[in-house]
Design an enzyme around this catalytic site. Sequence first.
Site, PDB file in Angstrom:
ATOM      1  N   ASP A 154      84.209 -14.610  58.168  1.00  0.00           N
ATOM      2  CA  ASP A 154      82.882 -15.092  58.598  1.00  0.00           C
ATOM      3  C   ASP A 154      82.765 -16.616  58.585  1.00  0.00           C
ATOM      4  O   ASP A 154      81.768 -17.171  58.106  1.00  0.00           O
ATOM      5  CB  ASP A 154      81.785 -14.481  57.726  1.00  0.00           C
ATOM      6  CG  ASP A 154      81.651 -12.979  57.913  1.00  0.00           C
ATOM      7  OD1 ASP A 154      82.409 -12.415  58.728  1.00  0.00           O
ATOM      8  OD2 ASP A 154      80.813 -12.369  57.242  1.00  0.00           O
ATOM      9  N   ASP A 177      86.299 -11.273  61.574  1.00  0.00           N
ATOM     10  CA  ASP A 177      84.992 -11.539  62.196  1.00  0.00           C
ATOM     11  C   ASP A 177      84.591 -12.999  62.014  1.00  0.00           C
ATOM     12  O   ASP A 177      83.423 -13.304  61.749  1.00  0.00           O
ATOM     13  CB  ASP A 177      83.915 -10.635  61.581  1.00  0.00           C
ATOM     14  CG  ASP A 177      84.242  -9.159  61.696  1.00  0.00           C
ATOM     15  OD1 ASP A 177      85.003  -8.779  62.604  1.00  0.00           O
ATOM     16  OD2 ASP A 177      83.747  -8.378  60.864  1.00  0.00           O
TER      17      ASP A 177
END
Length: 319
Positions: A154, A177
Amino acid sequence: MFKQFAGIVLFFSLFSVCLRAQQQDTIVVARDGSGKFRTLQEAVEGVRAFMDYTVVIYVKNGLYKEKVVIPSWIKNVEIVGQDAEKTIITYDDHANINKMGTFRTYTVKVEGSDITFKNITIENNAAQLGQAVALHTEGDRLVFINCRFLGNQDTIYTGAEGTRLLFSHCYIEGTTDFIFGPSTVLFEDCTIYSKRNSYITAASTPKDVEFGYVFKNCKLTAAPGVDKVYLGRPWRPYAATTFINCVLGKHICPAGWENWRNPENEKTARYSEFKNTGEGADISGRVPWSHQLTKKEIKKYSIQNIFKSSSSWLPSLAK
């Protein structure tokens, strides 16, 4: 009468000069104390609210360990580092510290609009013990030029629907991600570096927004031993992500995309590519629910169309 008129002219001339001088002000930040401020946060707090002219915050080389928030009332600011590799804003929060959660882990949070970052590194160097955001954005019309974003899971959270961002000639690294959120974002001429087998993007594009993440002329690279990376998976059903004229390394897996263990997402996710090259660009094994753009469709991906909204915006870099 003439003297009175001349006095008025002189007054307004001096006022104009002073105003121009004020508008050209540069605030210097230096960790060693040689600038006006020693931290970026102090410099941000010294900027007037809702300015209608641009102020430059010049950050000298140094390691600045701080959590920075640029509030919503700050606009028209350029934050310029002396050297992208030597001007580093860093912190080490992660989601599992005192149940912090992902969205409080940021190193830099940008709530204001019309903000530009140049030649600077934003890093979250937390241990790999949970989500750890380096850059969290909520403002509109944000530009990042020649910047580096370092992290693991992230790294970049583009966190507000209806906002538009441009990343140009940037380096972005992470594990899982590491580019995620609902904003409309154009990445041009960037290097995207995967540190382990996982997923690059996790878009959550709203259903009524045409463009989510668009990568143009980017280079996708990976750490040694990394050999199974997906271009993206849908954080929300209508995730939109496109790679155009990018160089995809051999670490990009043949399927290209993943459904986040939910076949229903295959009906709604909007994943596409156009004329990518490199060992990871072979489309013969791509999932059938992704799309290869046609020459007619690619014409829609101009910067003018990508950033169209209720108000027009064409970043100066692209003019």
